[in-house]
Design a protein around this motif. Structure first.
Motif, mmCIF file in Angstrom:
data_model
loop_
_atom_site.group_PDB
_atom_site.id
_atom_site.type_symbol
_atom_site.label_atom_id
_atom_site.label_comp_id
_atom_site.label_asym_id
_atom_site.label_seq_id
_atom_site.Cartn_x
_atom_site.Cartn_y
_atom_site.Cartn_z
ATOM 1 N N TYR A 46 55.058 32.687 56.097
ATOM 2 C CA TYR A 46 53.792 33.369 56.351
ATOM 3 C C TYR A 46 53.797 34.090 57.696
ATOM 4 O O TYR A 46 53.264 35.192 57.822
ATOM 5 N N SER A 47 54.439 33.462 58.693
ATOM 6 C CA SER A 47 54.381 34.060 60.030
ATOM 7 C C SER A 47 55.001 35.457 60.042
ATOM 8 O O SER A 47 54.469 36.389 60.632
ATOM 9 N N ILE A 48 56.129 35.578 59.322
ATOM 10 C CA ILE A 48 56.804 36.868 59.330
ATOM 11 C C ILE A 48 56.050 37.865 58.440
ATOM 12 O O ILE A 48 55.960 39.066 58.720
ATOM 13 N N PHE A 49 55.440 37.319 57.408
ATOM 14 C CA PHE A 49 54.631 38.141 56.504
ATOM 15 C C PHE A 49 53.439 38.735 57.259
ATOM 16 O O PHE A 49 53.166 39.937 57.186
ATOM 17 N N VAL A 50 52.752 37.887 58.013
ATOM 18 C CA VAL A 50 51.549 38.369 58.697
ATOM 19 C C VAL A 50 51.933 39.293 59.861
ATOM 20 O O VAL A 50 51.243 40.265 60.155
ATOM 21 N N PHE A 51 53.074 39.005 60.485
ATOM 22 C CA PHE A 51 53.509 39.864 61.596
ATOM 23 C C PHE A 51 53.788 41.279 61.097
ATOM 24 O O PHE A 51 53.402 42.274 61.725
ATOM 25 N N VAL A 63 59.930 42.412 69.213
ATOM 26 C CA VAL A 63 59.589 41.010 68.981
ATOM 27 C C VAL A 63 59.804 40.667 67.519
ATOM 28 O O VAL A 63 60.362 39.619 67.168
ATOM 29 N N PHE A 64 59.383 41.596 66.661
ATOM 30 C CA PHE A 64 59.514 41.362 65.226
ATOM 31 C C PHE A 64 60.989 41.227 64.836
ATOM 32 O O PHE A 64 61.357 40.356 64.047
ATOM 33 N N GLY A 65 61.824 42.070 65.425
ATOM 34 C CA GLY A 65 63.265 42.010 65.153
ATOM 35 C C GLY A 65 63.813 40.630 65.483
ATOM 36 O O GLY A 65 64.569 40.040 64.699
ATOM 37 N N PRO A 81 50.828 40.091 70.284
ATOM 38 C CA PRO A 81 51.093 39.968 68.849
ATOM 39 C C PRO A 81 51.612 38.590 68.468
ATOM 40 O O PRO A 81 51.287 38.082 67.379
ATOM 41 N N VAL A 82 52.374 37.957 69.375
ATOM 42 C CA VAL A 82 52.906 36.631 69.056
ATOM 43 C C VAL A 82 51.767 35.629 68.908
ATOM 44 O O VAL A 82 51.714 34.854 67.951
ATOM 45 N N PHE A 83 50.816 35.678 69.834
ATOM 46 C CA PHE A 83 49.686 34.752 69.746
ATOM 47 C C PHE A 83 48.854 35.009 68.499
ATOM 48 O O PHE A 83 48.462 34.070 67.799
ATOM 49 N N THR A 84 48.584 36.286 68.241
ATOM 50 C CA THR A 84 47.797 36.608 67.049
ATOM 51 C C THR A 84 48.511 36.073 65.816
ATOM 52 O O THR A 84 47.890 35.475 64.934
ATOM 53 N N MET A 85 49.822 36.273 65.766
ATOM 54 C CA MET A 85 50.595 35.792 64.622
ATOM 55 C C MET A 85 50.473 34.278 64.498
ATOM 56 O O MET A 85 50.237 33.754 63.418
ATOM 57 N N LEU A 86 50.596 33.564 65.638
ATOM 58 C CA LEU A 86 50.526 32.103 65.598
ATOM 59 C C LEU A 86 49.176 31.643 65.071
ATOM 60 O O LEU A 86 49.095 30.788 64.188
ATOM 61 N N GLY A 95 52.365 42.716 58.773
ATOM 62 C CA GLY A 95 51.086 43.385 58.561
ATOM 63 C C GLY A 95 50.421 43.761 59.880
ATOM 64 O O GLY A 95 49.764 44.792 60.002
ATOM 65 N N LEU A 96 50.623 42.871 60.875
ATOM 66 C CA LEU A 96 49.991 43.116 62.176
ATOM 67 C C LEU A 96 50.604 44.314 62.900
ATOM 68 O O LEU A 96 49.930 44.962 63.698
ATOM 69 N N LEU A 97 51.873 44.588 62.627
ATOM 70 C CA LEU A 97 52.513 45.728 63.304
ATOM 71 C C LEU A 97 51.712 47.009 63.110
ATOM 72 O O LEU A 97 51.215 47.583 64.078
ATOM 73 N N PRO A 98 51.542 47.459 61.857
ATOM 74 C CA PRO A 98 50.755 48.697 61.702
ATOM 75 C C PRO A 98 49.279 48.477 62.012
ATOM 76 O O PRO A 98 48.617 49.368 62.542
ATOM 77 N N TRP A 99 48.750 47.289 61.692
ATOM 78 C CA TRP A 99 47.327 47.085 61.893
ATOM 79 C C TRP A 99 46.950 47.126 63.368
ATOM 80 O O TRP A 99 45.977 47.775 63.767
ATOM 81 N N THR A 100 47.713 46.434 64.222
ATOM 82 C CA THR A 100 47.397 46.425 65.648
ATOM 83 C C THR A 100 47.520 47.829 66.226
ATOM 84 O O THR A 100 46.692 48.259 67.030
ATOM 85 N N PHE A 101 48.561 48.534 65.771
ATOM 86 C CA PHE A 101 48.733 49.920 66.195
ATOM 87 C C PHE A 101 47.489 50.728 65.827
ATOM 88 O O PHE A 101 46.886 51.407 66.663
ATOM 89 N N PHE A 102 47.078 50.588 64.578
ATOM 90 C CA PHE A 102 45.919 51.332 64.079
ATOM 91 C C PHE A 102 44.647 50.936 64.827
ATOM 92 O O PHE A 102 43.919 51.787 65.352
#
Lengths: 443, 291
Positions: B97-102, B157-159, B73-78, B104-111
């Motif tokens: 933006y990085s925290i904004f996209v992360f 990681v998000f925390g 997730p860190v790489f995807t966010m970067l 979004g990636l939390l539920p999206w990657t899970f999904f």
């Protein structure tokens, strides 16, 4: 102690499969899409009667029987006779097309040893995973864990990933889990045949404990007739999807081993054969499949010497007739051919009724039914007479490879005896170096 | 023969009484087959072991192990931050933006990883279909279960990222379990459908990655919902992930909640789950025939 209620009662169980011979009946998404696009045209083709791509095949037909609690019943029959289909229906893996079965008691089925084993997981982890897949509760596995490990004799490797196990260890562990299931009804398919002789004996013992000691009902499929007669009092014989015999195991096994049903005798009158290819001139009028003593046979074992005599009645003299004899497996795939053109001496000129004969060694084929066809060509590449299939020869299961390992269709049509060995470390290093050098030269 | 007579149990408890034997009727079942909740409950430990297996295998097979769950997730966010945040300058509701996209990636990657794992689950474990009977619903469901573990790692990681940027977590974060459950429901629904289709039509698996990729651009992962024109908003909400991702950000950053969108998306997630269960049960009976 046998209560009035049977543990298993099967009532006219039938299973229909639709065999796919062509494009219809999508197996891939692509076919589905093209099928949808072609649908309007297909209807027209069906009306005109040219759509023959589907064929119905009854894998099981009207099978009825009862098994009382505590009975151990062997199920025998040739490959494709419907044994596995029956077990799959009773195990709820496939649904019957017709009929019904009632199972009274907890059912466990063992159609494969080690279903769900994961190579990356350790022996311990796989015992829990596999046990749970087989329907055991965690508490039951906990309670029998030590017993399972001791039975499998893998104490030292309990925390090693099973991918590092030898095949023997793997099978022992897998069977040990299964052997400690405590269902009221146990369905077993050919799984005993794996593992070394010593372990097989142990498994047979365990199975016997299971049935006689604890009053368990067992359905047991095997190609090992000795095991069937040793373990079972009663047996069911299947032929082409039908239950043809049900009785004492020894009687049924005897019937199974008796060669040739009435139609298949090894002697064929082909003069008016419906299997003659259209446009042929009738020349091939008869055939006989014989063993070395000249007796007609309908079945052979691998490496048996076989003689096939073909009666020819050419309307006009033929200079050097070439006769072709070829064998197809039950899926219609050509397996091998023996043609007179391979013979060092050509056949002689014929001007009247003649018999030609070919002698060959039966290749080590996978057990099953093989159709053979006979054709003749007069010094050209076109057949003038062609009968397909002219007859059937069954290749019997014989432990040709001298291994206790069971044969699976996935192993291919030909069973090749082989020797494997592990080279000493020195040679391994040397070979690796050599192949890497060779690789670098080629690049 | 003598064994039969001697095997009459001395202690009657060793043999279950005939009345206690469960009776199972096997016959063709036309039409749609209800979910056997009792059976699922009885076999719940199997689901646990399947999830455990997926988690263990995933972390054993990769060289990096758990680090992979952190790095991915860190790489995807970067990458997304550089491309969509820096180059494309996509707005991010006033957040880094990085925290904004992360978020979004939390539920999206899970999904998305749930549906891709679930869609392949039956194909990859055919022996569980053809060699044994078990509640087959558990096979794709275990993919969702193991996805939860990855999601948890991503949350950690998000925390850390929130701490780094000094963004306070709102009380809305209490809604996260509900949102995660909703994501799980939607992904299970889609995963069940794709798993059933993939086992029937083998080449469908090539369609799945494309489907997932398209779905990501139709979900507000790299852009905020506010960027979408108002007249398209109701349509966007039909995508369950639209409402869920939006609600994730509301919950994590204390942004205003878009209640209508969330309601529509929730309904749509539940419909997907319902249809997935229905379709799976309907096709389940032929799995062993086609696999």
């Amino acid at each position: 102690m046998n209560s009035a209620q049977p543990a298993i009662s099967a009532d006219s169980l039938s299973k229909l499969y639709r065999l796919n011979h062509g494009g219809a009946g999508a197996k891939t998404f692509r076919d589905l899409l093209t099928g949808i696009a072609q649908a309007p045209f297909k209807r027209f083709r069906q009306l005109s009667g040219s759509d023959e791509s589907m064929e119905d095949f009854w894998a099981l037909q009207d099978v009825s029987f009862d098994v009382m609690p505590g009975e151990v019943v062997g199920i025998v029959g040739r490959n494709g006779a419907g044994k596995s289909t029956l077990l799959k229906i009773l195990s709820r893996i496939v649904e019957p097309t017709r009929g019904r079965a009632i199972m009274r008691g907890r059912v466990a089925s063992l159609l494969e040893v080690g279903t769900g084993f994961h190579p990356e997981l350790t022996g311990r982890e796989n015992v829990y995973l596999n046990g749970s897949i087989l329907g055991m509760k965690k508490l039951e596995i906990d309670a029998r864990f030590d017993e399972i490990v001791a039975f499998a004799e893998i104490e030292k490797f309990l925390d090693t990933p099973v991918k590092r196990y030898s095949s023997g260890m793997y099978v022992r562990l897998a069977f040990a889990v299964a052997a400690h299931l405590q269902p009221e009804i146990l369905i077993v398919d050919e799984v005993l045949a794996v593992g070394d002789a010593e372990f097989q004996k142990k498994c047979l013992g365990k199975m016997r404990d299971v049935s006689s000691g604890e009053g368990r009902t067992v359905l047991f499929v095997s190609h090992n007739m000795a095991a069937v007669t040793a373990l079972c009092k009663r047996a069911l014989l299947f032929e082409r999807g039908r239950l043809v015999a049900d009785g004492p195991a020894s009687t049924v096994v005897e019937q199974y081993l008796r060669p040739a049903s009435e139609q298949v005798t090894g002697v064929y009158d082909l003069r008016n054969s419906p299997a003659r290819v259209e446009g042929s001139t009738t020349i091939i009028v008869g055939a006989r499949v014989l063993d070395q003593s000249g007796e007609p046979i309908s079945a052979a074992v691998p490496l048996q010497r076989i003689r096939v005599e073909v009666d020819l009645d050419p309307p006009t003299p033929m200079r050097t007739p070439m006769v072709d004899l070829a064998f197809n497996n039950s899926r219609g795939e050509r397996i091998f051919a023996v043609g007179s053109y391979f013979s060092p001496t050509p056949l002689e000129k014929t001007s009247g009724p003649t018999t030609v004969a070919v002698t060959f060694t039966m290749p080590p084929l996978y057990p099953g039914q093989y159709d053979f066809h006979i054709a003749i060509m007069p010094f050209s590449t076109r057949y003038i007479d062609h009968v397909t299939p002219a007859g059937t020869l069954e290749v019997l299961h014989d432990d040709y490879l001298h291994t206790s390992y069971p044969y699976f269709p996935e192993m291919g049509s030909i069973l090749v005896a082989s020797e494997w060995e592990t080279l000493p470390v020195q040679a391994t290093v040397e070979n690796a170096r050599r192949s890497s050098e060779r690789g670098s030269v080629e690049i | 023969m003598s064994t039969e007579s001697t095997s009459i149990p001395v202690q009657p408890s060793s043999l279950p009484a005939a009345t206690s034997l469960r009776e199972l009727v096997i016959e063709p079942r036309p039409g749609w087959i209800a979910i056997n909740w009792h059976e699922l409950w009885e076999a719940r430990e199997l689901l646990y072991f399947l999830v455990l297996r997926d988690v263990k295998v995933r972390y054993k097979q990769t060289v990096l192990g758990v680090a992979w769950a952190v790095l991915q997730p860190v790489f995807t966010m970067l990458v997304f931050t550089i491309i969509f945040g820096q180059f494309a300058k996509i707005p991010s509701d006033g957040l880094p933006y990085s925290i904004f996209v992360f978020a979004g990636l939390l539920p999206w990657t899970f999904f998305s990883s749930n549906i891709s794992q679930a869609s392949m689950s039956l194909m990859n474990q055919q022996s569980l279909l053809t060699k044994i009977y078990l509640p087959r619903l558990f096979i794709p469901a275990s993919a969702v279960g193991s996805g939860l573990v990855d999601l948890f790692v991503s949350f950690v990681v998000f925390g850390a990222l929130m701490l780094y940027y000094g963004v306070p977590v709102g009380v809305g974060a209490l809604a996260l379990p509900f949102l995660v459950a909703l994501t799980a429901a939607a992904s299970l629904g889609v995963g069940l459908i794709l798993a059933a289709v993939t086992v029937t039509y083998r080449d469908f698996r090539y369609v799945v990655p494309f489907l997932i990729q398209s779905w990501m651009y139709l979900s507000p992962v790299i852009y905020p919902v506010s960027m979408v024109p108002d007249k398209w908003q109701p349509l966007l909400a039909l995508n369950p992930m639209a409402g869920i991702i939006d609600a994730f950000r509301s919950a994590l950053f204390g942004l205003p909640w878009n209640v209508t969108t969330l309601c529509v998306s929730s309904a749509s997630a539940l419909v997907l789950l319902g249809y997935g269960l229905f379709y799976f049960r309907k096709t389940e009976r032929v799995f062993a025939d086609v696999a």
